[in-house]
Write a protein that holds these residues in place. Structure first.
Motif, PDB file in Angstrom:
ATOM      1  N   ALA A   1       0.822  -1.222   0.000  1.00 45.90           N
ATOM      2  CA  ALA A   1       0.000   0.000   0.000  1.00 45.90           C
ATOM      3  C   ALA A   1       0.855   1.270   0.000  1.00 45.90           C
ATOM      4  N   GLU A   2       2.175   1.115   0.082  1.00 47.37           N
ATOM      5  CA  GLU A   2       3.107   2.245   0.134  1.00 47.37           C
ATOM      6  C   GLU A   2       2.742   3.214   1.265  1.00 47.37           C
ATOM      7  N   ARG A   3       2.652   2.630   2.480  1.00 44.07           N
ATOM      8  CA  ARG A   3       2.288   3.433   3.651  1.00 44.07           C
ATOM      9  C   ARG A   3       3.113   3.030   4.861  1.00 44.07           C
ATOM     10  N   PHE A   4       3.318   3.995   5.753  1.00 40.81           N
ATOM     11  CA  PHE A   4       3.826   3.756   7.092  1.00 40.81           C
ATOM     12  C   PHE A   4       2.604   3.873   7.994  1.00 40.81           C
ATOM     13  N   GLU A   5       2.215   2.772   8.624  1.00 41.34           N
ATOM     14  CA  GLU A   5       0.966   2.727   9.375  1.00 41.34           C
ATOM     15  C   GLU A   5       1.248   2.744  10.869  1.00 41.34           C
ATOM     16  N   VAL A   6       0.557   3.590  11.579  1.00 36.32           N
ATOM     17  CA  VAL A   6       0.708   3.695  13.028  1.00 36.32           C
ATOM     18  C   VAL A   6      -0.584   3.203  13.671  1.00 36.32           C
ATOM     19  N   LEU A   7      -0.458   2.156  14.465  1.00 40.13           N
ATOM     20  CA  LEU A   7      -1.610   1.569  15.142  1.00 40.13           C
ATOM     21  C   LEU A   7      -1.459   1.861  16.631  1.00 40.13           C
TER      22      LEU A   7
ATOM     23  N   GLY B   1      -3.269  -4.448   6.690  1.00 37.67           N
ATOM     24  CA  GLY B   1      -3.160  -3.165   6.016  1.00 37.67           C
ATOM     25  C   GLY B   1      -4.455  -2.394   5.994  1.00 37.67           C
ATOM     26  N   LYS B   2      -5.456  -2.936   6.653  1.00 36.86           N
ATOM     27  CA  LYS B   2      -6.733  -2.230   6.758  1.00 36.86           C
ATOM     28  C   LYS B   2      -7.455  -2.737   8.003  1.00 36.86           C
ATOM     29  N   TYR B   3      -8.390  -1.941   8.450  1.00 37.19           N
ATOM     30  CA  TYR B   3      -9.168  -2.313   9.615  1.00 37.19           C
ATOM     31  C   TYR B   3     -10.028  -3.528   9.300  1.00 37.19           C
TER      32      TYR B   3
ATOM     33  N   GLU C   1       9.935   7.326  -1.286  1.00 37.21           N
ATOM     34  CA  GLU C   1       9.479   8.724  -1.264  1.00 37.21           C
ATOM     35  C   GLU C   1       7.975   8.839  -1.513  1.00 37.21           C
ATOM     36  N   ARG C   2       7.367   7.824  -2.073  1.00 38.18           N
ATOM     37  CA  ARG C   2       5.928   7.839  -2.345  1.00 38.18           C
ATOM     38  C   ARG C   2       5.087   7.391  -1.147  1.00 38.18           C
ATOM     39  N   PHE C   3       5.732   6.854  -0.127  1.00 36.34           N
ATOM     40  CA  PHE C   3       5.003   6.334   1.028  1.00 36.34           C
ATOM     41  C   PHE C   3       4.354   7.470   1.812  1.00 36.34           C
ATOM     42  N   SER C   4       3.133   7.212   2.287  1.00 38.99           N
ATOM     43  CA  SER C   4       2.417   8.190   3.110  1.00 38.99           C
ATOM     44  C   SER C   4       2.256   7.620   4.515  1.00 38.99           C
ATOM     45  N   TRP C   5       1.802   8.467   5.427  1.00 37.06           N
ATOM     46  CA  TRP C   5       1.546   8.045   6.809  1.00 37.06           C
ATOM     47  C   TRP C   5       0.068   7.784   6.973  1.00 37.06           C
ATOM     48  N   PHE C   6      -0.245   6.697   7.665  1.00 38.83           N
ATOM     49  CA  PHE C   6      -1.630   6.324   7.960  1.00 38.83           C
ATOM     50  C   PHE C   6      -1.734   6.064   9.459  1.00 38.83           C
TER      51      PHE C   6
END
Length: 181
Positions: free
Chosen positions: A45-51, A121-123, A90-95
């Protein structure tokens, strides 16, 4: 705390044989002031995910700089593993997951363990189903403890089992004596 921890795993002996080229999710538990959160690098998903099970409003102030540091170490290592795979960091976003609030102040570690088991990667409902109830969280905590103790690889398993048997026998004797009075 993390200034004292060597997060650079590129030269660690245990990391030399790891192959992460097929992994889409990388999990990094992080503890700040006795509160655990999960930082997940989601390649697909090109994301840095914070749970965060407490949904801290002050993420930017409290966690973001440390999360960025953990992610940077992960990226440095992954670049060696994904050398032939085009990952555009560089394309990764924060979630930030916003749907969870734990019912107490001590179960954040259990949430992190649950996320490592169920996060895709998703709820999804497996993450929080019935986890507003302390009794169910405690049940999961007990199951985890038993899994660790009873695992065949646990070098202390036999000793712990003997101690547990002695404890149960002692407790039963006390009940018998109490019943005779």
């Amino acid at each position: 705390y993390y200034n004292k921890v060597d997060l650079d795993i590129t030269n660690k002996e245990w990391a030399k044989n790891l192959s992460f080229t097929e992994c889409n999710l990388w999990f990094f538990p992080y503890c700040n002031n006795k509160h655990y959160i999960m930082i997940c690098v989601n390649i697909k998903a090109e994301r840095f995910e914070v749970l965060d099970s407490l949904r801290h409003k002050d993420f930017e102030k409290t966690y973001k700089s440390m999360a960025e540091r953990v992610v940077q170490y992960a990226i440095n290592y992954m670049k060696t593993q994904f050398a032939d795979k085009a990952v555009r960091w560089e394309r990764f976003s924060w979630f930030k997951l916003e749907k969870v609030t734990q019912p107490d102040q001590i179960s954040c570690g259990m949430y992190v363990i649950r996320w490592m088991r169920h996060w895709e990667g998703k709820y999804n409902s497996a993450l929080t189903k019935d986890w507003k109830r302390i009794d169910l969280i405690n049940e999961e905590r007990e199951c985890l403890m038993l899994d660790i103790i009873l695992d065949e690889e646990n070098l202390e398993r036999e000793r712990i089992m003997k101690e547990a048997t002695k404890y149960c026998n002692m407790k039963n004797k006390k009940k018998e004596l109490k019943g005779r009075k």
